[in-house]
Design a protein around this motif. Structure first.
Motif, PDB file in Angstrom:
ATOM      1  N   VAL A   1       0.874  -1.169   0.000  1.00 17.10           N
ATOM      2  CA  VAL A   1       0.000   0.000   0.000  1.00 17.10           C
ATOM      3  C   VAL A   1       0.910   1.216   0.000  1.00 17.10           C
ATOM      4  O   VAL A   1       1.530   1.547   1.016  1.00 17.10           O
ATOM      5  N   GLU A   2       0.996   1.888  -1.132  1.00 16.68           N
ATOM      6  CA  GLU A   2       1.923   3.007  -1.274  1.00 16.68           C
ATOM      7  C   GLU A   2       1.441   3.925  -2.393  1.00 16.68           C
ATOM      8  O   GLU A   2       0.423   3.668  -3.033  1.00 16.68           O
ATOM      9  N   GLY A   3       2.195   4.999  -2.611  1.00 11.99           N
ATOM     10  CA  GLY A   3       1.866   5.909  -3.689  1.00 11.99           C
ATOM     11  C   GLY A   3       0.783   6.900  -3.315  1.00 11.99           C
ATOM     12  O   GLY A   3       0.519   7.157  -2.132  1.00 11.99           O
ATOM     13  N   PRO A   4       0.095   7.478  -4.314  1.00 11.40           N
ATOM     14  CA  PRO A   4      -0.921   8.509  -4.051  1.00 11.40           C
ATOM     15  C   PRO A   4      -2.137   7.996  -3.292  1.00 11.40           C
ATOM     16  O   PRO A   4      -2.912   8.796  -2.772  1.00 11.40           O
ATOM     17  N   GLY A   5      -2.300   6.673  -3.210  1.00 14.50           N
ATOM     18  CA  GLY A   5      -3.428   6.108  -2.482  1.00 14.50           C
ATOM     19  C   GLY A   5      -3.146   5.845  -1.030  1.00 14.50           C
ATOM     20  O   GLY A   5      -3.912   5.137  -0.365  1.00 14.50           O
ATOM     21  N   PHE A   6      -2.060   6.420  -0.503  1.00 16.81           N
ATOM     22  CA  PHE A   6      -1.670   6.159   0.887  1.00 16.81           C
ATOM     23  C   PHE A   6      -1.164   7.424   1.557  1.00 16.81           C
ATOM     24  O   PHE A   6      -0.507   8.252   0.939  1.00 16.81           O
ATOM     25  N   LYS A   7      -1.495   7.559   2.847  1.00 14.65           N
ATOM     26  CA  LYS A   7      -0.970   8.658   3.648  1.00 14.65           C
ATOM     27  C   LYS A   7      -0.930   8.224   5.100  1.00 14.65           C
ATOM     28  O   LYS A   7      -1.841   7.543   5.593  1.00 14.65           O
ATOM     29  N   ALA A   8       0.136   8.616   5.804  1.00 15.23           N
ATOM     30  CA  ALA A   8       0.282   8.270   7.218  1.00 15.23           C
ATOM     31  C   ALA A   8       0.711   9.501   8.008  1.00 15.23           C
ATOM     32  O   ALA A   8       1.499  10.318   7.523  1.00 15.23           O
ATOM     33  N   VAL A   9       0.174   9.624   9.207  1.00 15.32           N
ATOM     34  CA  VAL A   9       0.508  10.706  10.128  1.00 15.32           C
ATOM     35  C   VAL A   9       0.801  10.068  11.482  1.00 15.32           C
ATOM     36  O   VAL A   9       0.144   9.093  11.872  1.00 15.32           O
ATOM     37  N   THR A  10       1.770  10.594  12.213  1.00 18.77           N
ATOM     38  CA  THR A  10       2.102  10.007  13.509  1.00 18.77           C
ATOM     39  C   THR A  10       0.971  10.250  14.514  1.00 18.77           C
ATOM     40  O   THR A  10       0.322  11.303  14.491  1.00 18.77           O
ATOM     41  N   VAL A  11       0.777   9.284  15.388  1.00 20.74           N
ATOM     42  CA  VAL A  11      -0.250   9.418  16.427  1.00 20.74           C
ATOM     43  C   VAL A  11       0.086  10.603  17.335  1.00 20.74           C
ATOM     44  O   VAL A  11      -0.801  11.370  17.730  1.00 20.74           O
ATOM     45  N   GLN A  12       1.365  10.769  17.657  1.00 21.53           N
ATOM     46  CA  GLN A  12       1.766  11.855  18.552  1.00 21.53           C
ATOM     47  C   GLN A  12       1.385  13.213  17.980  1.00 21.53           C
ATOM     48  O   GLN A  12       0.985  14.122  18.713  1.00 21.53           O
ATOM     49  N   GLN A  13       1.477  13.346  16.675  1.00 22.03           N
ATOM     50  CA  GLN A  13       1.098  14.604  16.029  1.00 22.03           C
ATOM     51  C   GLN A  13      -0.386  14.888  16.226  1.00 22.03           C
ATOM     52  O   GLN A  13      -0.784  16.020  16.497  1.00 22.03           O
ATOM     53  N   LEU A  14      -1.213  13.863  16.120  1.00 22.10           N
ATOM     54  CA  LEU A  14      -2.663  14.031  16.315  1.00 22.10           C
ATOM     55  C   LEU A  14      -2.978  14.308  17.782  1.00 22.10           C
ATOM     56  O   LEU A  14      -3.890  15.083  18.085  1.00 22.10           O
ATOM     57  N   VAL A  15      -2.227  13.680  18.680  1.00 19.31           N
ATOM     58  CA  VAL A  15      -2.415  13.944  20.109  1.00 19.31           C
ATOM     59  C   VAL A  15      -2.078  15.398  20.413  1.00 19.31           C
ATOM     60  O   VAL A  15      -2.817  16.102  21.111  1.00 19.31           O
ATOM     61  N   ASP A  16      -0.948  15.868  19.872  1.00 18.15           N
ATOM     62  CA  ASP A  16      -0.511  17.239  20.124  1.00 18.15           C
ATOM     63  C   ASP A  16      -1.490  18.261  19.570  1.00 18.15           C
ATOM     64  O   ASP A  16      -1.610  19.376  20.110  1.00 18.15           O
ATOM     65  N   MET A  17      -2.198  17.899  18.509  1.00 18.47           N
ATOM     66  CA  MET A  17      -3.160  18.831  17.915  1.00 18.47           C
ATOM     67  C   MET A  17      -4.513  18.787  18.609  1.00 18.47           C
ATOM     68  O   MET A  17      -5.432  19.506  18.215  1.00 18.47           O
ATOM     69  N   GLY A  18      -4.637  17.924  19.607  1.00 18.20           N
ATOM     70  CA  GLY A  18      -5.857  17.899  20.403  1.00 18.20           C
ATOM     71  C   GLY A  18      -6.980  17.029  19.888  1.00 18.20           C
ATOM     72  O   GLY A  18      -8.132  17.185  20.301  1.00 18.20           O
ATOM     73  N   LEU A  19      -6.652  16.082  19.011  1.00 21.18           N
ATOM     74  CA  LEU A  19      -7.706  15.224  18.455  1.00 21.18           C
ATOM     75  C   LEU A  19      -8.473  14.493  19.540  1.00 21.18           C
ATOM     76  O   LEU A  19      -9.707  14.460  19.540  1.00 21.18           O
ATOM     77  N   TYR A  20      -7.754  13.900  20.478  1.00 19.54           N
ATOM     78  CA  TYR A  20      -8.407  13.072  21.486  1.00 19.54           C
ATOM     79  C   TYR A  20      -9.164  13.908  22.518  1.00 19.54           C
ATOM     80  O   TYR A  20      -9.994  13.379  23.257  1.00 19.54           O
ATOM     81  N   ASN A  21      -8.884  15.197  22.568  1.00 22.30           N
ATOM     82  CA  ASN A  21      -9.692  16.086  23.411  1.00 22.30           C
ATOM     83  C   ASN A  21     -11.004  16.423  22.726  1.00 22.30           C
ATOM     84  O   ASN A  21     -12.046  16.568  23.371  1.00 22.30           O
ATOM     85  N   GLU A  22     -10.963  16.548  21.413  1.00 21.51           N
ATOM     86  CA  GLU A  22     -12.171  16.861  20.650  1.00 21.51           C
ATOM     87  C   GLU A  22     -13.099  15.656  20.551  1.00 21.51           C
ATOM     88  O   GLU A  22     -14.313  15.798  20.538  1.00 21.51           O
ATOM     89  N   ILE A  23     -12.510  14.465  20.451  1.00 26.54           N
ATOM     90  CA  ILE A  23     -13.300  13.236  20.293  1.00 26.54           C
ATOM     91  C   ILE A  23     -12.936  12.280  21.431  1.00 26.54           C
ATOM     92  O   ILE A  23     -12.271  11.257  21.221  1.00 26.54           O
ATOM     93  N   PRO A  24     -13.344  12.562  22.651  1.00 23.88           N
ATOM     94  CA  PRO A  24     -12.940  11.719  23.792  1.00 23.88           C
ATOM     95  C   PRO A  24     -13.522  10.315  23.763  1.00 23.88           C
ATOM     96  O   PRO A  24     -13.041   9.436  24.482  1.00 23.88           O
ATOM     97  N   CYS A  25     -14.546  10.080  22.942  1.00 24.96           N
ATOM     98  CA  CYS A  25     -15.168   8.753  22.931  1.00 24.96           C
ATOM     99  C   CYS A  25     -14.237   7.672  22.405  1.00 24.96           C
ATOM    100  O   CYS A  25     -14.521   6.484  22.545  1.00 24.96           O
ATOM    101  N   VAL A  26     -13.113   8.073  21.778  1.00 28.87           N
ATOM    102  CA  VAL A  26     -12.195   7.060  21.263  1.00 28.87           C
ATOM    103  C   VAL A  26     -10.978   6.861  22.173  1.00 28.87           C
ATOM    104  O   VAL A  26     -10.053   6.138  21.810  1.00 28.87           O
ATOM    105  N   LEU A  27     -10.983   7.488  23.339  1.00 24.90           N
ATOM    106  CA  LEU A  27      -9.920   7.230  24.297  1.00 24.90           C
ATOM    107  C   LEU A  27     -10.085   5.836  24.898  1.00 24.90           C
ATOM    108  O   LEU A  27     -11.215   5.342  25.033  1.00 24.90           O
ATOM    109  N   PRO A  28      -8.996   5.176  25.278  1.00 24.41           N
ATOM    110  CA  PRO A  28      -9.090   3.819  25.837  1.00 24.41           C
ATOM    111  C   PRO A  28      -9.965   3.717  27.075  1.00 24.41           C
ATOM    112  O   PRO A  28     -10.541   2.662  27.341  1.00 24.41           O
ATOM    113  N   HIS A  29     -10.090   4.800  27.845  1.00 25.17           N
ATOM    114  CA  HIS A  29     -10.901   4.731  29.056  1.00 25.17           C
ATOM    115  C   HIS A  29     -12.313   5.275  28.828  1.00 25.17           C
ATOM    116  O   HIS A  29     -13.008   5.602  29.780  1.00 25.17           O
TER     117      HIS A  29
END
Length: 468
Positions: free
Chosen positions: A264-292
């Motif tokens: 799975v590579e090329g223009p049909g693929f994209k990856a972002v680090t989890v830490q980057q999403l954490v730092d941007m506040g994703l899990y604060n905006e969508i708390p329902c996906v936190l492990p707890h």
């Protein structure tokens, strides 16, 4: 010297000994003794009732028989351990049959594979994956920001093999594909020389599952990945596990999981680090996906439970704007599906027909007005596949599919022309006030298909000429 399976009735008799010929050959007795029915099944196509009982791989190991019954006094038999010889690489496995892929399958298997290919039309266009350098046994080169490469497609140093794996599951013997899929799903990894060395990677349509799984891997270099199956490499195919089970290539439904064969590579693929999403506040905006949070998203949830756990929310323009910034980290090509997946993680207010209200739809449309999606995606190559996408027990996926469908209708369906007409008239009035061509010229432009509005993404933009 007796070779099991070759010369069943031959024996090496000592000098001066009398040949002993029982009704059943001695070699056959030894074979029956060291290869009882229970053991012989190990080299036959496996058909366990469930992957949950598949704790030890029934293939890929050498078998050394032992003698438990004494031989006749006058007979001295020397045995050579029987060894199961496996193809050295998946590529050599492909050459074990005829050069034609069809020769590897009987008519029943070909029929099953044909039916399986038909089901790929209803696979969601966008799928998600969470992984880290430790995924897949921690081998190098499997999970990177440049692509996801199954085990058989990289060497021990993580370098991409130009001829690794097979081009298609149609080039692999049916039972080998079955063993490969079962081994992959149950987490059993054979040695590299085993022909069932995995050529698959696992993906999900449930973004909540992916985000929840990825959260615990933020500090380990974890990645959140998204694929667009319309832009994958030519030979990379996506299969839903329940469809593979119906085709006899899987032993349990695994209805949350999709297997992708090939890189799975090329223009049909994209990856972002989890830490980057954490730092941007994703899990604060969508708390329902936190492990707890209220529940883990590893399986289906009844609609009644979904409604009891979470209150329905309307779209908030502020939240959608924040999530859009996060979605932009995946690039312009993936910002729309990622944003749609993010805003549907929460339970949303739907009408009695299960549709989003006009206000919420407009809020989302405004947030993606600058994203260009080719107009044909509103027709035969839709951003939403035909009816049949598996959403049973996954209300988040159902909301995602519903939102994208309504967005297509909003931009290409009923009411679009009326909205365009209003905007054209408003724009005409503004141009007229500036002494520029008015409504008549704009009408000609609209008929030529050169106009777009803030809501009709995917239509070519109106050329803008700078006025001195």
């Amino acid at each position: 010297m007796v070779f099991f399976g070759n010369s069943r009735n031959s024996g090496n008799i000592g000098a001066g000994a009398v040949t002993y010929t029982p009704k059943k050959s001695f070699g056959q007795k030894i074979k029956d003794m060291v290869l009882p029915k229970k053991k012989r099944k190990a080299v036959d196509p496996i058909a366990p009732t469930s992957f949950r009982v598949l704790r030890v791989r029934p293939y890929g190991t050498k078998y050394t028989p032992t003698l438990d019954t004494p031989t006749p006094a006058a007979t001295v038999v020397t045995t050579t351990p029987a060894t199961v010889t496996l193809a050295s690489t998946p590529a050599t496995l492909a050459a074990s049959g005829s050069s034609s892929g069809d020769s590897k399958h009987n008519s029943a298997e070909l029929s099953k594979l044909k039916q399986l290919e038909e089901t790929t039309k209803n696979i969601p266009r966008y799928l998600f994956r969470a992984c880290s350098p430790a995924s897949g046994g921690g081998l190098k080169g499997l999970n990177t920001t440049n692509g996801i490469f199954p085990h058989a497609f990289v060497d021990p140093n993580g370098v991409r093999l130009p001829n690794g794996g097979n081009k298609s599951i149609h080039d692999i013997p049916f039972q080998v594909t079955r063993r490969m899929a079962i081994g992959h799903l149950s987490g059993h990894r054979p040695v590299r020389t085993d022909p069932t060395y995995s050529q698959f990677s696992s993906w999900a349509a449930t973004f909540a599952l992916v985000l929840q799984y990825g959260y615990s891997r933020a500090s380990q270099g974890g990645l959140i990945c998204v694929l667009d199956r319309y832009n994958l490499p030519k030979n990379t195919k996506v299969y839903h596990c329940p469809d593979m089970m119906r085709a006899g290539l899987c032993d349990s439904s695994y209805d949350h999981e999709y297997l992708v064969h090939g890189p799975v590579e090329g223009p049909g693929f994209k990856a972002v680090t989890v830490q980057q999403l954490v730092d941007m506040g994703l899990y604060n905006e969508i708390p329902c996906v936190l492990p707890h949070s209220a529940r883990y998203w590893w399986g289906p949830i009844p609609q009644r439970d979904w409604e009891s756990l979470f209150t329905a929310k309307e779209f908030s323009a502020k939240q959608v704007k924040t999530l859009r910034k996060i979605a932009d980290e995946f690039g312009k090509d993936f910002a729309l599906p990622v944003l749609a997946a993010l805003v549907t993680l929460d339970r949303r207010k739907l009408d009695k027909n299960g549709k989003f209200g006009d206000k919420d739809l407009k809020t989302f449309a405004d947030a993606v007005e600058d994203l260009y999606i080719p107009e044909e995606y509103g027709t035969e190559r839709s951003i939403v596949p035909p009816e049949g996408v598996y959403v049973q027990g996954y209300p988040m996926v159902a909301q995602l599919v519903g939102l994208l469908k309504q967005l297509v209708e909003y931009n290409y369906g009923r009411g679009v022309r009326a909205r365009r007409r209003i905007e054209v008239e408003d724009l005409s009035a503004e141009l007229g006030a500036l002494g520029l061509p008015g409504k008549k010229s704009l009408d000609l432009g609209e008929k030529a298909g050169r106009l777009s509005t803030s809501f009709a993404f995917g239509v070519s933009d109106v050329p803008v000429v700078a006025v001195a």
